[in-house]
Design an enzyme around this catalytic site. Structure first.
Site, mmCIF file in Angstrom:
data_model
loop_
_atom_site.group_PDB
_atom_site.id
_atom_site.type_symbol
_atom_site.label_atom_id
_atom_site.label_comp_id
_atom_site.label_asym_id
_atom_site.label_seq_id
_atom_site.Cartn_x
_atom_site.Cartn_y
_atom_site.Cartn_z
ATOM 1 N N ASP A 47 77.588 -84.026 66.694
ATOM 2 C CA ASP A 47 78.193 -82.699 66.695
ATOM 3 C C ASP A 47 77.758 -81.945 67.951
ATOM 4 O OD1 ASP A 47 79.212 -80.227 66.073
ATOM 5 O OD2 ASP A 47 77.618 -79.715 64.651
ATOM 6 N N ASP A 51 78.864 -76.921 64.219
ATOM 7 C CA ASP A 51 79.571 -76.619 62.965
ATOM 8 C C ASP A 51 79.277 -77.655 61.878
ATOM 9 O OD1 ASP A 51 81.011 -78.798 63.799
ATOM 10 O OD2 ASP A 51 82.977 -77.817 63.746
ATOM 11 N N ASP A 55 82.192 -84.434 66.682
ATOM 12 C CA ASP A 55 83.400 -84.092 67.442
ATOM 13 C C ASP A 55 83.512 -84.937 68.718
ATOM 14 O OD1 ASP A 55 81.536 -82.818 69.166
ATOM 15 O OD2 ASP A 55 81.615 -81.029 67.899
ATOM 16 N N ASP A 124 93.271 -95.245 65.524
ATOM 17 C CA ASP A 124 93.808 -95.490 64.189
ATOM 18 C C ASP A 124 95.235 -94.957 64.130
ATOM 19 O OD1 ASP A 124 93.444 -96.125 61.352
ATOM 20 O OD2 ASP A 124 91.336 -95.691 61.750
ATOM 21 N N ASP A 226 96.590 -98.629 59.914
ATOM 22 C CA ASP A 226 95.969 -98.362 58.622
ATOM 23 C C ASP A 226 96.880 -98.784 57.466
ATOM 24 O OD1 ASP A 226 93.827 -96.845 57.080
ATOM 25 O OD2 ASP A 226 95.646 -95.864 56.358
ATOM 26 N N GLU A 280 95.193 -103.393 59.249
ATOM 27 C CA GLU A 280 94.253 -103.419 58.136
ATOM 28 C C GLU A 280 94.939 -104.162 57.002
ATOM 29 O OE1 GLU A 280 91.729 -100.474 55.243
ATOM 30 O OE2 GLU A 280 93.778 -99.986 55.727
ATOM 31 N N HIS A 346 83.713 -97.798 57.584
ATOM 32 C CA HIS A 346 83.591 -96.502 56.893
ATOM 33 C C HIS A 346 84.084 -96.602 55.454
ATOM 34 C CE1 HIS A 346 87.718 -96.968 57.920
ATOM 35 N NE2 HIS A 346 88.040 -95.894 57.217
ATOM 36 N N ASP A 347 84.633 -97.736 55.062
ATOM 37 C CA ASP A 347 85.185 -97.893 53.710
ATOM 38 C C ASP A 347 84.268 -98.634 52.755
ATOM 39 O OD1 ASP A 347 87.531 -96.498 54.078
ATOM 40 O OD2 ASP A 347 88.633 -98.240 54.797
HETATM 41 C C1 NOJ Z 1 92.211 -97.360 54.802
HETATM 42 C C2 NOJ Z 1 91.240 -96.485 55.507
HETATM 43 O O1 NOJ Z 1 90.324 -97.291 56.206
HETATM 44 C C3 NOJ Z 1 90.609 -95.632 54.448
HETATM 45 O O2 NOJ Z 1 89.502 -94.907 54.911
HETATM 46 C C4 NOJ Z 1 91.669 -94.717 53.893
HETATM 47 O O3 NOJ Z 1 91.127 -93.973 52.825
HETATM 48 C C5 NOJ Z 1 92.868 -95.500 53.398
HETATM 49 N N1 NOJ Z 1 93.258 -96.549 54.277
HETATM 50 C C6 NOJ Z 1 94.053 -94.591 53.260
HETATM 51 O O4 NOJ Z 1 94.488 -94.191 54.530
#
Ligand code: NOJ
Length: 576
Positions: A47, A51, A55, A124, A226, A280, A346-347
């Site tokens: 950051d 905030d 960023d 993305d 995505d 993806e 991140h998932d």
């Molecule tokens: C896959 C993304 O990696 C994930 O973070 C997102 O929640 C879903 N697609 C929906 O866009």
């Protein structure tokens, strides 16, 4: 006469040679095969304005760090204007920057600075769905005759309830949401604020290509599509068998004219720029995956399959399964197509917590071991920010600590449907995506040096010991080790293109394999257990050179075996 026949035969031979150069597609060099992709989750990286939210200027300020890692490509999670129902995966304006992240001028500066440093940028592209706050949807919902109506999937309520569709993020798991304005339901595979776009509409597709041109013309180096395997749909919306949601990818993935749309996208956009493309999701079979990525298909460069990353549940996983999954995907793509390699993003929860051992004294070694695996397989590695520091799960105990729509809406579902809420929380402590979204740990200062404000999500309290600054000062850190690995991969095409062969397949502690390229052979041996373990080898290793070792102890080399300490990882160059 004989001479003429010979000349004709020679000409014919040369012709076939020119038509079919004697190279294996998987061995043809491409920059995106040689890429080491470093994934940055912008919200949590750095950051710059206090905030509490990461960023673009924050990323710019750390480009030297990123470059120092030895990676050469950055994949940025969505940075477009968004109401942030799903942290940017709900885009309300595809050609503007989210206010939290900065401005278009910041973006231009970031791209320029990255290119100056020899770093490529993959963005993305979230076009299976948009935000419900996107102008297209705002218009679409106004009336059944609105010009944007057909940008989304609508079902008129006078026809009754539409056939059930499972939603991944909805509080009722219901992907159809009723909208009274036009007495219709709209489809959303993810949250109700993420309506699915209708790819069957040519005009919508053209809008997406224009968006892609906009970014490609700015000079970005690639797109990550995505959830794209879900984009095409059967717009008669047939009923699916009861319980199909347990296997929903079989019903949602690779439907309708998906390949037609990708070929159109290739023709309209991708073929016109030197950009890489990765989807993806890779469908349900090797054939699905090949159809997405084989060069002669003219669709995409890569797709990432979920089989490996999905193996670990809150109860763990079996190493032999992981070995088999990587081995079978490798062999299916040994000649044609190309793979993406990843075990974290991140998932999912943190790499070392899911696939390694984040308890002392094993955290450091097992984290290095996992990095070794990811950087020595065939395919393009996608490496998630913070894993180079061995960042681990925060393991929240209360639902109030979570920020992730999937985790929060799942909690509401459990509560409303008489589920075991405590069991849900216990499971999420291990598996929630928010485990991977806590702020990057820069130093031992307040908030790990991530922000001077209040971070949007809690910082993992272990940051005092586990942070970048501390690791810079420690020659044995996971960070320094990661740099050695990237250097090894950058300098040795063997690690990119070399043949992969699993060794001692049934060994349930050690994951070992060879990589071979142009007469050179390396052995990578990884002990995934807390026990000293032995691995049997079909060749002699006694005179090998140790290229990398994650522990101070030397591996014990027998003639046809190798003995490794707990979580020891070694890379050996075998004698010729
Ligand atoms: C896959 C993304 O990696 C994930 O973070 C997102 O929640 C879903 N697609 C929906 O866009």
């Amino acid at each position: 006469m004989k001479k003429i026949a010979l000349a004709i035969a020679l000409l014919l031979h040369m012709h076939t040679f020119a038509q079919n150069p004697p190279t294996i597609e998987a061995e043809q060099p491409k920059w995106w095969k040689e890429a080491i992709v470093y994934q940055i989750y912008p919200r949590s990286f750095k950051d710059s304005d206090g905030d509490g939210i990461g960023d673009l200027k924050g990323i710019i300020s750390e480009l030297d760090y990123i470059k120092s890692l030895g990676v050469n490509t950055i994949w940025l999670n969505p940075i477009y204007t968004s109401p942030n129902d799903d942290n940017g995966y709900d885009v309300s304006d595809y050609t503007n920057i989210m206010k939290d992240f900065g401005t278009m001028a910041d973006f231009d500066m970031l791209l320029k600075a990255m290119h100056q440093k020899g770093l490529k940028l993959v963005m993305d592209l979230v076009v299976n769905h948009s935000s419900d706050e996107h102008k297209w949807f705002q218009e679409s919902k106004k009336s059944r005759t609105n010009p944007y109506r057909d940008y989304y999937h609508w079902w008129p309520a006078e026809n009754g309830k539409p056939p059930y569709r499972y939603s991944l993020f909805d509080i009722n798991h219901d992907a159809w949401k009723y909208d009274s304005t036009t007495n219709s339901y709209y489809l959303h595979y993810f949250s109700a604020k993420q309506p699915d776009l209708k790819w069957e509409n040519k005009q919508l597709r053209q809008e997406v290509y224009n968006i892609m041109h906009f970014w490609a013309q700015k000079g970005i180096d690639g797109f990550r599509l995505d959830a794209f395997q879900f984009a095409a749909k059967d717009t008669t919306y047939p009923a699916f068998p009861k319980g199909y949601e347990k296997n929903f990818v079989q019903y949602y993935g690779m439907q309708g004219n998906l390949h037609g749309y990708l070929q159109e996208m290739y023709y309209e956009v991708l073929s016109k720029y030197n950009v890489m493309s990765v989807a993806e999701g890779a469908g349900n079979t090797f054939e699905d995956a090949h159809n997405l990525v084989d060069a002669d298909r003219k669709e995409l460069n890569m797709a990432y399959a979920f089989e490996a990353v999905d193996l670990a549940t809150h109860k763990g996983y079996r190493l032999t399964d992981l070995k088999n999954v990587f081995a079978k995907w490798d062999s299916a793509f040994a000649e044609k197509g190309w793979l993406s390699i990843f075990l974290a993003s991140h998932d999912c929860a943190r790499l070392v917590s899911r696939y390694g051992n984040d308890k002392e004294p094993f955290r450091k070694a097992s984290s290095k071991l996992l990095s070794t695996l990811l950087l020595t397989l065939r395919g393009t590695p996608y490496y998630y920010n913070g894993d180079e520091l061995g960042m681990k799960n925060i393991r929240f105990s209360s639902i109030d600590s979570y920020r992730d729509v999937q985790t929060i809406n799942g909690f509401v579902y459990e509560k409303n449907n008489g589920g075991n809420v405590q069991a849900y929380l216990d499971q999420k402590a291990e598996t929630s995506r928010d485990n991977a979204r806590t702020p990057f740990q820069w130093n031992a200062n307040a908030n790990a040096g991530f922000t001077t404000g209040t971070p949007w999500i809690a910082v993992n309290p272990d940051y005092k010991q586990w942070n970048r600054a501390a690791q810079e000062a420690d020659a044995t850190s996971t960070l320094h080790y990661f740099r050695k690995l990237t250097a090894l991969r950058q300098q040795n095409p063997l690690l990119v293109y070399g043949k992969f062969t699993l060794v001692d397949k049934s060994n349930s502690n050690v994951f070992a394999y060879t990589r071979e390229w142009k007469g050179e052979k390396w052995l990578i041996a990884l002990n995934f257990s807390e026990q000293v373990s032995n691995c049997l080898l079909p060749f002699a290793v006694t005179n090998s050179q140790v290229l990398l070792n994650n522990l101070p102890t030397e591996p014990r080399l027998g003639t046809h075996s190798i003995n490794l300490d707990a979580y020891q990882a070694v890379i050996l160059k075998l004698p010729r």
